[in-house]
Scaffold this motif. Structure first.
Motif, PDB file in Angstrom:
ATOM      1  N   ILE A   1       0.816  -1.202   0.000  1.00 49.94           N
ATOM      2  CA  ILE A   1       0.000   0.000   0.000  1.00 49.94           C
ATOM      3  C   ILE A   1       0.857   1.262   0.000  1.00 49.94           C
ATOM      4  O   ILE A   1       0.631   2.191  -0.769  1.00 49.94           O
ATOM      5  N   PHE A   2       1.849   1.312   0.873  1.00 47.41           N
ATOM      6  CA  PHE A   2       2.636   2.520   1.084  1.00 47.41           C
ATOM      7  C   PHE A   2       3.891   2.590   0.223  1.00 47.41           C
ATOM      8  O   PHE A   2       4.582   3.592   0.237  1.00 47.41           O
ATOM      9  N   GLY A   3       4.219   1.561  -0.503  1.00 47.70           N
ATOM     10  CA  GLY A   3       5.429   1.537  -1.315  1.00 47.70           C
ATOM     11  C   GLY A   3       6.581   0.895  -0.549  1.00 47.70           C
ATOM     12  O   GLY A   3       6.626   0.909   0.676  1.00 47.70           O
ATOM     13  N   GLU A   4       7.496   0.326  -1.288  1.00 45.98           N
ATOM     14  CA  GLU A   4       8.610  -0.395  -0.667  1.00 45.98           C
ATOM     15  C   GLU A   4       9.909   0.371  -0.850  1.00 45.98           C
ATOM     16  O   GLU A   4      10.890  -0.148  -1.365  1.00 45.98           O
TER      17      GLU A   4
END
Length: 93
Positions: free
Chosen positions: A71-74
């Motif tokens: 969801i938040f990016g890696e």
């Protein structure tokens, strides 16, 4: 003139509506619920739906907890204080 047209139209619509309800009553294609809700589903359907919904919410929340990168990016968010004036588009004096 317009009033007489309106009355004639209303009578025609009443006849059409009356014919439609008669035809529908003859066919008995489905139940009719006017201002009354449909009958409740059987108990096993309600329990099954609750189980499936519970599993679906568990699946979503578990994966949000264990894999938030989806969801938040890696990636690490860059520190803006380390950016140069050239990267920010500020002309040199």
């Amino acid at each position: 003139m317009l009033i007489s047209r309106g009355v004639g139209t209303i009578r025609t619509l009443q006849k059409l509506c009356k014919n439609e309800t008669q035809i529908q009553n003859v066919r008995n294609s489905h139940g009719w619920n006017y201002r009354v809700g449909p009958p409740p589903p059987p108990k096993f359907i309600q329990v099954g739906a609750e189980i499936i919904q519970g599993f679906a919410w568990w699946w979503v929340l578990w994966h949000l907890w264990t894999e938030p990168g989806h969801i938040f990016g890696e990636f690490e968010y860059p520190d803006p204080s380390k950016w140069t004036d050239e990267e920010l588009g500020i002309p040199a004096c």
